[in-house]
Scaffold this motif. Structure first.
Motif, PDB file in Angstrom:
ATOM      1  N   CYS A   4       0.715  -1.240   0.075  1.00  0.00           N
ATOM      2  CA  CYS A   4      -0.026   0.044  -0.049  1.00  0.00           C
ATOM      3  C   CYS A   4       0.994   1.276   0.166  1.00  0.00           C
ATOM      4  CB  CYS A   4      -1.005   0.049   1.236  1.00  0.00           C
ATOM      5  SG  CYS A   4      -2.106  -1.338   1.159  1.00  0.00           S
ATOM      6  N   GLU A   5       0.457   2.163  -0.926  1.00  0.00           N
ATOM      7  CA  GLU A   5       1.286   3.182  -1.027  1.00  0.00           C
ATOM      8  C   GLU A   5       1.103   4.173   0.309  1.00  0.00           C
ATOM      9  OE1 GLU A   5       1.858   7.260  -3.950  1.00  0.00           O
ATOM     10  OE2 GLU A   5       0.768   5.338  -4.585  1.00  0.00           O
ATOM     11  N   ILE A   6       2.257   4.712   0.737  1.00  0.00           N
ATOM     12  CA  ILE A   6       2.254   5.574   1.905  1.00  0.00           C
ATOM     13  C   ILE A   6       2.731   7.052   1.466  1.00  0.00           C
ATOM     14  CG2 ILE A   6       3.152   6.052   4.378  1.00  0.00           C
ATOM     15  CD1 ILE A   6       1.857   3.377   3.829  1.00  0.00           C
ATOM     16  N   THR A   7       2.132   8.228   2.143  1.00  0.00           N
ATOM     17  CA  THR A   7       1.910   9.660   1.769  1.00  0.00           C
ATOM     18  C   THR A   7       3.451  10.130   2.507  1.00  0.00           C
ATOM     19  OG1 THR A   7       0.823  10.445   3.783  1.00  0.00           O
ATOM     20  CG2 THR A   7      -0.430   9.780   1.861  1.00  0.00           C
ATOM     21  N   GLU A   8       3.731  11.221   2.075  1.00  0.00           N
ATOM     22  CA  GLU A   8       4.950  12.006   2.667  1.00  0.00           C
ATOM     23  C   GLU A   8       4.517  12.054   4.186  1.00  0.00           C
ATOM     24  OE1 GLU A   8       5.670  15.269   0.421  1.00  0.00           O
ATOM     25  OE2 GLU A   8       6.285  14.500  -1.244  1.00  0.00           O
ATOM     26  N   THR A   9       3.462  12.203   4.713  1.00  0.00           N
ATOM     27  CA  THR A   9       3.005  12.458   6.041  1.00  0.00           C
ATOM     28  C   THR A   9       2.972  11.115   6.837  1.00  0.00           C
ATOM     29  OG1 THR A   9       0.782  12.559   5.676  1.00  0.00           O
ATOM     30  CG2 THR A   9       1.904  14.569   5.773  1.00  0.00           C
ATOM     31  N   GLY A  10       3.216  10.150   6.112  1.00  0.00           N
ATOM     32  CA  GLY A  10       3.390   8.684   6.874  1.00  0.00           C
ATOM     33  C   GLY A  10       1.747   8.155   7.027  1.00  0.00           C
ATOM     34  N   HIS A  11       0.942   8.681   6.289  1.00  0.00           N
ATOM     35  CA  HIS A  11      -0.387   8.046   6.382  1.00  0.00           C
ATOM     36  C   HIS A  11      -0.511   6.788   5.234  1.00  0.00           C
ATOM     37  CE1 HIS A  11      -1.082  11.667   8.676  1.00  0.00           C
ATOM     38  NE2 HIS A  11      -1.762  10.890   9.377  1.00  0.00           N
ATOM     39  N   ILE A  12      -1.336   6.009   5.241  1.00  0.00           N
ATOM     40  CA  ILE A  12      -1.773   5.288   4.023  1.00  0.00           C
ATOM     41  C   ILE A  12      -2.670   6.005   2.899  1.00  0.00           C
ATOM     42  CG2 ILE A  12      -2.996   3.069   3.605  1.00  0.00           C
ATOM     43  CD1 ILE A  12      -2.960   2.152   6.438  1.00  0.00           C
ATOM     44  N   LYS A  13      -1.903   6.004   1.801  1.00  0.00           N
ATOM     45  CA  LYS A  13      -2.599   6.675   0.759  1.00  0.00           C
ATOM     46  C   LYS A  13      -3.934   6.124   0.253  1.00  0.00           C
ATOM     47  CE  LYS A  13      -1.668   9.147  -3.567  1.00  0.00           C
ATOM     48  NZ  LYS A  13      -0.589   9.274  -4.635  1.00  0.00           N
ATOM     49  N   VAL A  14      -5.114   6.912   0.429  1.00  0.00           N
ATOM     50  CA  VAL A  14      -6.383   6.609  -0.139  1.00  0.00           C
ATOM     51  C   VAL A  14      -6.956   7.484  -1.166  1.00  0.00           C
ATOM     52  CG1 VAL A  14      -6.779   5.203   2.094  1.00  0.00           C
ATOM     53  CG2 VAL A  14      -7.388   7.601   1.948  1.00  0.00           C
ATOM     54  N   ASN A  15      -7.929   7.114  -1.707  1.00  0.00           N
ATOM     55  CA  ASN A  15      -8.639   8.032  -2.775  1.00  0.00           C
ATOM     56  C   ASN A  15     -10.050   8.562  -1.681  1.00  0.00           C
ATOM     57  OD1 ASN A  15     -10.785   6.080  -2.711  1.00  0.00           O
ATOM     58  ND2 ASN A  15     -10.239   5.345  -4.932  1.00  0.00           N
ATOM     59  N   GLU A  16     -10.766   9.119  -2.543  1.00  0.00           N
ATOM     60  CA  GLU A  16     -11.959   9.852  -1.770  1.00  0.00           C
ATOM     61  C   GLU A  16     -12.998   8.880  -1.210  1.00  0.00           C
ATOM     62  OE1 GLU A  16     -14.592  11.840  -4.559  1.00  0.00           O
ATOM     63  OE2 GLU A  16     -13.835  10.931  -6.143  1.00  0.00           O
ATOM     64  N   PHE A  17     -13.010   7.487  -1.801  1.00  0.00           N
ATOM     65  CA  PHE A  17     -13.648   6.535  -1.211  1.00  0.00           C
ATOM     66  C   PHE A  17     -13.001   5.413  -0.160  1.00  0.00           C
ATOM     67  CE2 PHE A  17     -15.181   7.598  -5.634  1.00  0.00           C
ATOM     68  CZ  PHE A  17     -16.309   8.150  -5.190  1.00  0.00           C
ATOM     69  N   GLN A  18     -11.779   5.954   0.394  1.00  0.00           N
ATOM     70  CA  GLN A  18     -10.945   5.116   1.241  1.00  0.00           C
ATOM     71  C   GLN A  18     -10.181   4.027   0.532  1.00  0.00           C
ATOM     72  OE1 GLN A  18     -11.706   8.194   3.508  1.00  0.00           O
ATOM     73  NE2 GLN A  18     -10.415   6.735   4.507  1.00  0.00           N
ATOM     74  N   GLN A  19     -10.115   3.937  -0.749  1.00  0.00           N
ATOM     75  CA  GLN A  19      -9.513   2.658  -1.285  1.00  0.00           C
ATOM     76  C   GLN A  19      -7.808   2.902  -1.415  1.00  0.00           C
ATOM     77  OE1 GLN A  19     -11.989   3.254  -4.858  1.00  0.00           O
ATOM     78  NE2 GLN A  19     -12.464   1.279  -4.739  1.00  0.00           N
ATOM     79  N   THR A  20      -7.257   1.940  -0.994  1.00  0.00           N
ATOM     80  CA  THR A  20      -5.617   2.242  -1.191  1.00  0.00           C
ATOM     81  C   THR A  20      -5.061   1.718  -2.402  1.00  0.00           C
ATOM     82  OG1 THR A  20      -5.189  -0.180  -0.634  1.00  0.00           O
ATOM     83  CG2 THR A  20      -5.550   1.285   1.158  1.00  0.00           C
ATOM     84  N   SER A  21      -4.113   1.783  -2.734  1.00  0.00           N
ATOM     85  CA  SER A  21      -3.208   1.753  -3.906  1.00  0.00           C
ATOM     86  C   SER A  21      -3.464  -0.098  -4.424  1.00  0.00           C
ATOM     87  CB  SER A  21      -2.036   2.074  -4.057  1.00  0.00           C
ATOM     88  OG  SER A  21      -1.248   1.315  -2.939  1.00  0.00           O
ATOM     89  N   ILE A  22      -3.712  -0.582  -3.458  1.00  0.00           N
ATOM     90  CA  ILE A  22      -3.980  -2.387  -3.674  1.00  0.00           C
ATOM     91  C   ILE A  22      -5.311  -2.684  -3.660  1.00  0.00           C
ATOM     92  CG2 ILE A  22      -3.408  -4.481  -2.682  1.00  0.00           C
ATOM     93  CD1 ILE A  22      -1.064  -2.943  -3.391  1.00  0.00           C
ATOM     94  N   GLU A  23      -5.657  -3.082  -5.130  1.00  0.00           N
ATOM     95  CA  GLU A  23      -7.265  -3.434  -5.017  1.00  0.00           C
ATOM     96  C   GLU A  23      -7.646  -4.384  -3.964  1.00  0.00           C
ATOM     97  OE1 GLU A  23     -10.137  -5.045  -8.738  1.00  0.00           O
ATOM     98  OE2 GLU A  23      -7.880  -4.708  -9.012  1.00  0.00           O
ATOM     99  N   GLY A  24      -8.979  -4.039  -3.378  1.00  0.00           N
ATOM    100  CA  GLY A  24      -9.754  -4.680  -2.707  1.00  0.00           C
ATOM    101  C   GLY A  24      -9.160  -4.359  -1.253  1.00  0.00           C
ATOM    102  N   ILE A  25      -8.287  -3.394  -0.877  1.00  0.00           N
ATOM    103  CA  ILE A  25      -7.806  -3.116   0.522  1.00  0.00           C
ATOM    104  C   ILE A  25      -8.431  -1.667   0.699  1.00  0.00           C
ATOM    105  CG2 ILE A  25      -5.947  -2.590   1.905  1.00  0.00           C
ATOM    106  CD1 ILE A  25      -4.586  -4.976   0.640  1.00  0.00           C
TER     107      ILE A  25
END
Length: 294
Positions: free
Chosen positions: A237-258
């Motif tokens: 899962c991609e992590i942001t510069e601030t150390g958070h799990i990167k999500v889109n506006e629907f809370q989906q991560t960069s890994i499908e299904g997570i």
């Protein structure tokens, strides 16, 4: 095979679980019982629950969520997640193994306390991070900000909304523009802090290494933090510069299904926003499961 396994059973996780229960989805919540606000005496700025104890809110939420027969709750610690969208495998510390079509991480972040004696005992009580959660209760009181970086000016401007009796404690030589802050009427104290004098988390004074003291009722501080659970990053899962799990506006991560919800995926830490993110993820996840049938 569960439709979804929710890892983390505090506000965001339980909000997601309620939506899944109302969507008649086979759901498992796995929680290790270590919420980040366990020490906080009262929760605020959460409509209908303003001033309630955090544990009482979580307990009532859990009771309401488990009224939906398709939702189950396990007290355990997840130590491994593998697989892919539609077929994830989850293993726990107690050597239990589960399968799920989707995963929601609601695992939060872990605060890293400054090395000041007494700070941790005051954290969430008189040592606080958010004026929207705690500022009203300490309005007009003798207030400090523990900070020593370029964000000091903006932090001071923010807290001046709640009190004009404000001092910045840099805990060493200031590494910011002192004159701009002094022009706001804010005091600056560069003395090295030895410890915090307090009674059950309610502080009275800062004790400095030179033997002097400063009376204080509340101390704001933005702690360093890390992800409470390393599994999302291990999964890719991609992590942001601030150390958070990167999500889109629907809370989906960069890994499908997570999905990721709550503090693990947002720098804005509040009960209200945690609940909203959990519900939003569950809406989207359930829609995905429905569409997969056609």
């Amino acid at each position: 095979m569960y439709d979804v396994i929710i890892i983390g059973g505090s506000y965001a996780g339980l909000a997601a679980a309620m939506t899944m229960g109302r969507s008649i989805r086979k759901t498992l919540v796995i929680d290790s019982g270590k919420p980040c606000n366990a020490q906080t005496p009262y929760s605020h700025n959460f409509i209908t629950q303003d001033g309630e104890k955090p544990g009482a809110i979580a307990s009532k939420a859990k009771q309401q969520v488990l009224a939906y027969p398709s939702v189950n709750f396990k007290e355990d610690l997840v130590n491994e997640v593998s697989g892919h969208d539609g077929n994830f495998k989850v293993s726990t510390r107690s050597n239990e193994h589960y399968q799920a079509k989707k995963i929601i991480f609601a695992t939060g972040v872990k605060d890293i306390m400054p090395e000041i004696e007494g700070f941790q005992a005051c954290w969430g009580i008189a040592a606080i991070h958010c004026p929207y959660c705690h500022g009203y209760e300490v309005r007009d009181k003798k207030t400090g900000i523990l900070i020593n970086d370029e964000n000091a000016l903006n932090f001071a401007k923010l807290i001046l909304n709640w009190t004009d009796d404000l001092t910045i404690y840099s805990n060493g030589k200031a590494r910011f523009n002192s004159e701009e802050i002094k022009n706001l009427g804010v005091h600056i104290n560069e003395k090295a802090i030895q410890h915090i004098e307090h009674n059950k988390g309610y502080m009275s004074h800062l004790q400095f290494q030179d033997g002097s003291k400063s009376k204080l009722d509340a101390l704001y501080h933005r702690t360093a933090y890390e992800q409470h659970c390393k599994i999302p990053e291990q999964l890719g899962c991609e992590i942001t510069e601030t150390g958070h799990i990167k999500v889109n506006e629907f809370q989906q991560t960069s890994i499908e299904g997570i999905y990721a919800v709550g503090d693990s995926s947002s720098p804005l830490r509040s009960v209200t926003l945690a609940n909203a993110s959990g519900a939003k993820a569950a809406f989207t996840l359930n829609h995905e499961l429905i569409m997969a049938n056609y």
